[in-house]
Design an enzyme around this catalytic site. Structure first.
Site, short mmCIF file in Angstrom:
data_model
loop_
_atom_site.label_atom_id
_atom_site.label_comp_id
_atom_site.label_asym_id
_atom_site.label_seq_id
_atom_site.Cartn_x
_atom_site.Cartn_y
_atom_site.Cartn_z
N GLU A 72 -58.06 -38.99 -65.73
CA GLU A 72 -58.33 -38.19 -66.92
C GLU A 72 -59.40 -38.80 -67.83
OE1 GLU A 72 -54.20 -37.33 -65.43
OE2 GLU A 72 -55.34 -39.16 -65.90
N PHE A 97 -51.44 -36.00 -71.48
CA PHE A 97 -52.45 -36.94 -71.00
C PHE A 97 -53.75 -36.80 -71.78
CE2 PHE A 97 -50.33 -36.21 -66.62
CZ PHE A 97 -49.23 -36.95 -67.01
N HIS A 123 -49.69 -27.01 -71.11
CA HIS A 123 -48.29 -27.41 -71.06
C HIS A 123 -47.98 -28.34 -72.24
CE1 HIS A 123 -48.81 -25.83 -67.01
NE2 HIS A 123 -47.49 -25.78 -66.89
N ARG A 181 -47.65 -23.04 -71.32
CA ARG A 181 -47.43 -23.20 -69.89
C ARG A 181 -47.63 -21.90 -69.11
NH1 ARG A 181 -41.61 -22.36 -68.50
NH2 ARG A 181 -40.64 -21.34 -70.28
#
Length: 326
Positions: A72, A97, A123, A181
């Site tokens: 990432e 993340f 999400h 999501r």
């Protein structure tokens, strides 16, 4: 030995996510639309092209898509580099993340260098449910909001996300999008107009005005409808852009309501509630403020809908919180 995978309807197949979570298609569909209009859009993800729907963009424009794998931080830095060449990169991964793990790269490579990167944290909040604390994103608003020259946007549903993505093609600053999501309940029609930095005011209540963002808007709308039916005067502001905050909308509510209630799928420290509190603290207003969300704790592990009920982020829960204040 050749073993065929289990493809029963009950199995978890990432390639079928878009069929079961239609809002996941919004990102890819809109980016494909922007490319068709001539915008220099590129996209990338960190091994989650099925979870965020970008697999559809990759199929349409393979030369504009980069699969970075589980890296990432590298993805964000590379996106900043792509932006220096004139591209507008949209990079996506789980919000837990993107909003935390890549904070340094967002600060130094993207925001400090003023590169028009669009960061898609999906999400978000507690929508990962039973995946647990490592995958819950309840601090990302506060982290991203503290980075100078970085816009923070939290759409309520797919239709709003689509419109705000369209605006992002010509927006001068980097943007952090905070989305759900793909199972987002519908709040708006496809043609509803929105503008980055401008709140959607559904009404100002004399008794209470709820200021909400993201998935909380749907529940807040249901709560406001119930409160009005019960004889109260309740209003709602959808603060989809948390930074730059629509201060005029906050002050309109704070000067015309007895109570302002903020609702967010996030820790109440540093998020939407804190942004509203800062405006109210620095201006003469008559309303008192209540921040509602996750109260400085690591969220429990459970399916998302159970968590929304537990933290009173659904319609009944928000109505109950508001009713107690009234």
């Amino acid at each position: 030995m050749n073993v065929k995978p289990n493809l029963t309807p009950e199995s978890w197949q990432y390639r079928d996510l878009n069929k079961r979570a239609p809002s996941l298609s919004v990102l890819a569909d809109t980016l494909i639309e922007l490319v068709g209009q001539g915008h220099p859009v590129a996209a990338g993800t960190a091994d989650l092209q099925h979870s965020n729907g970008l697999v559809k963009f990759a199929e349409a424009y393979p030369n504009r898509f980069v699969q970075f794998g589980i890296s990432e931080q590298n993805m964000v830095s590379a996106a900043a580099g792509m932006a220096t060449t004139g591209m507008i990169p949209y990079v996506a991964t789980f919000a837990s993340f993107l909003g935390l793990l890549t904070c340094e790269q967002i600060r130094m490579d993207v925001a400090y260098c003023a590169q028009p990167v669009r960061l898609i944290g999906h999400h978000t909040g507690i929508s990962m449910g039973f995946y647990g604390t490592s995958h819950h994103a309840t601090e990302d608003i506060s982290t991203m909001r503290a980075i100078a020259d970085l816009a923070v946007v939290s759409p309520a549903d797919g239709a709003q996300f689509r419109q705000l993505l369209r605006h992002s093609a010509t927006y001068p600053q980097p943007i952090y999008f905070r989305i759900g999501r793909g199972h987002d309940p519908v709040v708006y029609g496809d043609d509803e107009p929105f503008e980055l930095g401008k709140a959607k005011i559904h009404g100002i209540g004399k008794d209470i005005t709820i200021i909400a963002c993201g998935m909380a808007v749907h529940g807040a709308k249901a709560a406001v409808d119930a409160l009005n039916k019960a004889g109260h005067s309740a209003g709602l502001i959808d603060m989809h852009t948390i930074k730059p905050l629509d201060e005029a909308a906050v002050l309109e509510a704070a000067n015309n309501s007895r109570i302002v209630l903020t609702v967010e799928e996030h820790n109440i420290m540093g998020g939407l509630g804190s942004a509203v509190a800062e405006v109210m603290a620095e201006n003469p207003v008559k309303a008192r403020l209540k921040r509602h969300g996750i109260i400085d704790e690591y969220a429990l592990i459970s399916p998302p809908m159970r968590l929304y009920q537990h933290y009173k982020l659904d319609g009944d829960g928000i109505r109950e919180v508001a009713q107690t204040l009234l």
